[in-house]
Write a protein that holds these residues in place. Structure first.
Motif, PDB file in Angstrom:
ATOM      1  N   GLY A 145       5.128 -21.696  20.425  1.00 42.86           N
ATOM      2  CA  GLY A 145       4.635 -21.060  19.216  1.00 42.86           C
ATOM      3  C   GLY A 145       4.564 -19.558  19.353  1.00 42.86           C
ATOM      4  N   ASN A 146       3.779 -18.930  18.495  1.00 45.82           N
ATOM      5  CA  ASN A 146       3.691 -17.473  18.411  1.00 45.82           C
ATOM      6  C   ASN A 146       2.260 -16.997  18.622  1.00 45.82           C
ATOM      7  OD1 ASN A 146       5.708 -18.541  16.100  1.00 45.82           O
ATOM      8  ND2 ASN A 146       6.544 -16.678  17.003  1.00 45.82           N
ATOM      9  N   TYR A 147       2.128 -15.715  18.911  1.00 46.36           N
ATOM     10  CA  TYR A 147       0.802 -15.114  18.987  1.00 46.36           C
ATOM     11  C   TYR A 147       0.136 -15.119  17.622  1.00 46.36           C
ATOM     12  CZ  TYR A 147       1.196 -13.136  23.717  1.00 46.36           C
ATOM     13  OH  TYR A 147       1.289 -12.968  25.068  1.00 46.36           O
ATOM     14  N   MET A 148      -1.181 -15.148  17.646  1.00 47.43           N
ATOM     15  CA  MET A 148      -1.998 -14.975  16.448  1.00 47.43           C
ATOM     16  C   MET A 148      -2.985 -13.855  16.750  1.00 47.43           C
ATOM     17  SD  MET A 148      -4.376 -17.850  14.588  1.00 47.43           S
ATOM     18  CE  MET A 148      -5.421 -18.089  16.029  1.00 47.43           C
ATOM     19  N   ALA A 149      -3.390 -13.119  15.751  1.00 48.79           N
ATOM     20  CA  ALA A 149      -4.324 -12.014  15.960  1.00 48.79           C
ATOM     21  C   ALA A 149      -5.607 -12.220  15.174  1.00 48.79           C
ATOM     22  CB  ALA A 149      -3.682 -10.690  15.549  1.00 48.79           C
ATOM     23  N   GLY A 150      -6.697 -11.706  15.734  1.00 45.28           N
ATOM     24  CA  GLY A 150      -7.942 -11.555  14.989  1.00 45.28           C
ATOM     25  C   GLY A 150      -7.982 -10.102  14.565  1.00 45.28           C
ATOM     26  N   ALA A 151      -7.736  -9.833  13.313  1.00 50.53           N
ATOM     27  CA  ALA A 151      -7.485  -8.453  12.884  1.00 50.53           C
ATOM     28  C   ALA A 151      -7.941  -8.262  11.448  1.00 50.53           C
ATOM     29  CB  ALA A 151      -5.993  -8.143  13.017  1.00 50.53           C
ATOM     30  N   ILE A 152      -7.550  -7.139  10.867  1.00 47.99           N
ATOM     31  CA  ILE A 152      -7.867  -6.856   9.472  1.00 47.99           C
ATOM     32  C   ILE A 152      -6.576  -6.794   8.671  1.00 47.99           C
ATOM     33  CG2 ILE A 152      -8.849  -5.173   7.870  1.00 47.99           C
ATOM     34  CD1 ILE A 152     -10.852  -4.438  10.039  1.00 47.99           C
ATOM     35  N   LEU A 153      -6.437  -7.711   7.734  1.00 45.47           N
ATOM     36  CA  LEU A 153      -5.339  -7.655   6.785  1.00 45.47           C
ATOM     37  C   LEU A 153      -5.733  -6.676   5.685  1.00 45.47           C
ATOM     38  CD1 LEU A 153      -4.380 -11.431   6.365  1.00 45.47           C
ATOM     39  CD2 LEU A 153      -3.400  -9.754   7.933  1.00 45.47           C
ATOM     40  N   TYR A 154      -4.784  -5.861   5.245  1.00 44.45           N
ATOM     41  CA  TYR A 154      -5.127  -4.884   4.202  1.00 44.45           C
ATOM     42  C   TYR A 154      -4.029  -4.794   3.156  1.00 44.45           C
ATOM     43  CZ  TYR A 154      -1.962  -1.352   6.276  1.00 44.45           C
ATOM     44  OH  TYR A 154      -0.855  -0.666   6.731  1.00 44.45           O
ATOM     45  N   ASN A 155      -4.419  -4.413   1.955  1.00 39.09           N
ATOM     46  CA  ASN A 155      -3.486  -4.276   0.847  1.00 39.09           C
ATOM     47  C   ASN A 155      -2.871  -2.877   0.901  1.00 39.09           C
ATOM     48  OD1 ASN A 155      -2.530  -3.615  -1.916  1.00 39.09           O
ATOM     49  ND2 ASN A 155      -3.277  -5.689  -2.373  1.00 39.09           N
ATOM     50  N   LYS A 156      -1.606  -2.807   1.222  1.00 42.21           N
ATOM     51  CA  LYS A 156      -0.930  -1.527   1.414  1.00 42.21           C
ATOM     52  C   LYS A 156      -0.880  -0.707   0.126  1.00 42.21           C
ATOM     53  CE  LYS A 156       2.847  -1.550   3.902  1.00 42.21           C
ATOM     54  NZ  LYS A 156       2.452  -0.680   5.037  1.00 42.21           N
ATOM     55  N   GLU A 157      -0.726  -1.372  -1.006  1.00 42.07           N
ATOM     56  CA  GLU A 157      -0.673  -0.649  -2.284  1.00 42.07           C
ATOM     57  C   GLU A 157      -2.009   0.017  -2.585  1.00 42.07           C
ATOM     58  OE1 GLU A 157       0.644  -3.368  -5.255  1.00 42.07           O
ATOM     59  OE2 GLU A 157       2.716  -3.426  -4.518  1.00 42.07           O
ATOM     60  N   VAL A 158      -3.111  -0.670  -2.296  1.00 42.29           N
ATOM     61  CA  VAL A 158      -4.433  -0.079  -2.508  1.00 42.29           C
ATOM     62  C   VAL A 158      -4.630   1.116  -1.575  1.00 42.29           C
ATOM     63  CG1 VAL A 158      -6.924  -0.477  -2.286  1.00 42.29           C
ATOM     64  CG2 VAL A 158      -5.469  -2.226  -3.337  1.00 42.29           C
ATOM     65  N   TYR A 159      -4.187   0.964  -0.342  1.00 42.11           N
ATOM     66  CA  TYR A 159      -4.295   2.074   0.603  1.00 42.11           C
ATOM     67  C   TYR A 159      -3.493   3.284   0.117  1.00 42.11           C
ATOM     68  CZ  TYR A 159      -6.954   0.928   4.838  1.00 42.11           C
ATOM     69  OH  TYR A 159      -7.958   0.729   5.755  1.00 42.11           O
ATOM     70  N   ASP A 160      -2.260   3.025  -0.311  1.00 38.36           N
ATOM     71  CA  ASP A 160      -1.406   4.128  -0.778  1.00 38.36           C
ATOM     72  C   ASP A 160      -1.997   4.807  -2.011  1.00 38.36           C
ATOM     73  OD1 ASP A 160       0.350   3.596   1.269  1.00 38.36           O
ATOM     74  OD2 ASP A 160       1.764   2.459   0.026  1.00 38.36           O
ATOM     75  N   LYS A 161      -2.487   4.013  -2.933  1.00 38.66           N
ATOM     76  CA  LYS A 161      -3.054   4.555  -4.175  1.00 38.66           C
ATOM     77  C   LYS A 161      -4.243   5.468  -3.898  1.00 38.66           C
ATOM     78  CE  LYS A 161      -4.991   3.068  -8.627  1.00 38.66           C
ATOM     79  NZ  LYS A 161      -5.353   1.888  -9.475  1.00 38.66           N
TER      80      LYS A 161
END
Length: 437
Positions: A145-161
């Motif tokens: 399988g693959n690695y999994m992360a405990g992280a923060i998902l973020y909305n790139k459009e909101v960040y850019d805006k």
């Protein structure tokens, strides 16, 4: 709760159970057939996605090695399946190859006694994964399988805006939150309607604990270090309290569930969601077209120079010590295939990668979501990723998610929560019979 201890039982519960055997295992035999051909048995859990990957690997390997047939068998998930693995190992009745957890749960199998070392594959494996399947200087498995992360998902459009940049310190993160709140966007999404999701600010922060206090996991396991008395460890509880006290969470945090949180993020109603990266699959399935709209960054600590990602290693493939002779040679050949770019390609055909590979030389396809590509940047940078605590220590108190909900709801302060969790951990460590407790 079995792997992953943060609530991966949630993922397993979402999968439909299969019958006791997959189609590929019907009529299988552990006996070698004539003419130099070898038949191997391969045990996995019965989660549909797991079986699909296992059968794909077996098929692609046999296509290149026609003298070796691999029959996939299945076992239940959870505690029942755990008992099956341990019983079959103890009686010498294990299949020729089997899939099981990596990390501290693998250590509980007594690898020196029950597993075959596969050090010949060490140079093919990422350092984090080697730690998760290593014991006494030997390597016992390859990644499934693959690695999994405990992280923060973020909305790139909101960040850019809002003109925001990905934060590499907690202070930068909180500054972003203030700007988002002023713009009328929920800065941090919390979903305590499913309590396991409350733990990410603590468990996803372990890279920062280790960076600040190297070897903390070993001290913690020996009862020589505590959350309440280690500032870097207590910081996760502090952060949980801080985002609540500053009013940076969504108003419905107490009742919102995982699906609600993912949808809020996808729609830009919330900007950031501390969660497991594996939840990307559900987010994208429920919100088509968001593959490149959602990014990922590590939970930031105090030092930008030590910014890094907490990762959960894939499960491992193991060869029990009961596999010998021609079967052992064939089994090692199969593990060598899995731990190669060809094996990664086979895995990727069976299931869209939701995280980086733990095998050197394996590259993610361009089609993976942006957040997965973001994860890869941490894996590629030396020292910028580290294992979650559960891979380094068997100690995890069962009440952590309830304690986190209390802190994140303003019911309990972080100092008191850390002390309470230390007591919760003590009970569990004593049950495990660990020295020093």
């Amino acid at each position: 709760m079995k792997r992953r201890q943060i609530g991966l039982a949630v993922l397993s519960a979402a999968a439909l159970a299969l019958s006791a055997c997959s189609a590929g295992s019907l009529g299988s035999s552990d006996e070698d057939s004539g003419g130099g051909k070898v038949t191997l048995s391969f045990l996995t859990d019965n989660q549909p996605e797991t079986v699909k990957i296992a059968e794909g690997l077996a098929k692609d390997f046999t296509a290149k090695n026609p003298d070796i047939t691999i029959n996939v068998e299945t076992r239940p998930q959870g505690t029942e399946g755990d008992n099956v693995v341990k019983t079959r190992l103890s009686t010498g009745d294990m299949t020729d190859i089997f899939m099981y957890n990596s990390g501290s749960l693998m250590q509980a199998l007594a690898p020196q006694k029950n597993l075959t070392a596969v050090d010949e594959f060490a140079d093919k494996l990422d350092d984090n994964f080697k730690k998760s399947v290593g014991s006494d200087g030997k390597i016992y498995g390859v990644p499934f399988g693959n690695y999994m992360a405990g992280a923060i998902l973020y909305n790139k459009e909101v960040y850019d805006k809002n003109g925001l940049k990905v934060p590499t310190t907690w202070d930068e993160f909180m500054s972003n939150n203030a700007k988002l709140k002023a713009a009328g966007v929920d800065p941090v999404i919390q979903t305590y309607g499913e309590t396991w999701t409350s733990q990410l600010f603590i468990l996803g922060d372990y890279y920062n604990v280790e960076a600040s206090t190297p070897g903390w996991a070993d001290q913690y396991t020996k009862n020589q270090a505590k959350y309440a008395t280690t500032p870097a460890a207590k910081a996760g509880f502090d952060h949980l309290q801080e985002v609540h006290d500053q009013g940076y969470v969504n108003k419905d945090f107490a009742s919102a569930k995982l699906t609600d949180g993912l949808n809020k993020l996808a729609k830009g109603e919330g900007a950031q969601y501390p969660i497991l990266s594996a939840m990307l699959s559900q987010l994208i399935a429920d919100n088509p077209g968001t593959e490149n709209k959602i990014g990922l960054f590590a939970i930031p600590g105090t030092d930008a120079a030590k910014n890094g990602l907490t990762v959960w290693a894939p499960n491992g493939l193991y060869i029990p010590s009961s596999t010998t002779g021609d079967k052992l040679a064939a089994a090692k050949k199969f593990l060598g295939f899995v731990a190669s770019p060809e094996g990664c390609e086979s895995l990727g055909k069976a299931s869209q990668p939701t995280g980086p590979y733990a095998v050197s030389g394996c590259k993610l396809p361009d089609s993976v979501p942006q957040a997965v590509k973001d994860m890869q940047t941490y894996i590629d940078k030396p020292g910028a990723s580290g294992l979650a605590l559960e891979f380094l220590s068997p100690v995890k108190g069962p009440a952590l998610e309830q304690i986190c909900v209390e802190v994140g709801s303003g019911i309990r302060k972080s100092d008191a929560a850390a002390k309470l969790y230390d007591e919760d951990v003590k009970k569990q460590a004593q049950q495990l019979g660990l020295e020093g407790w």
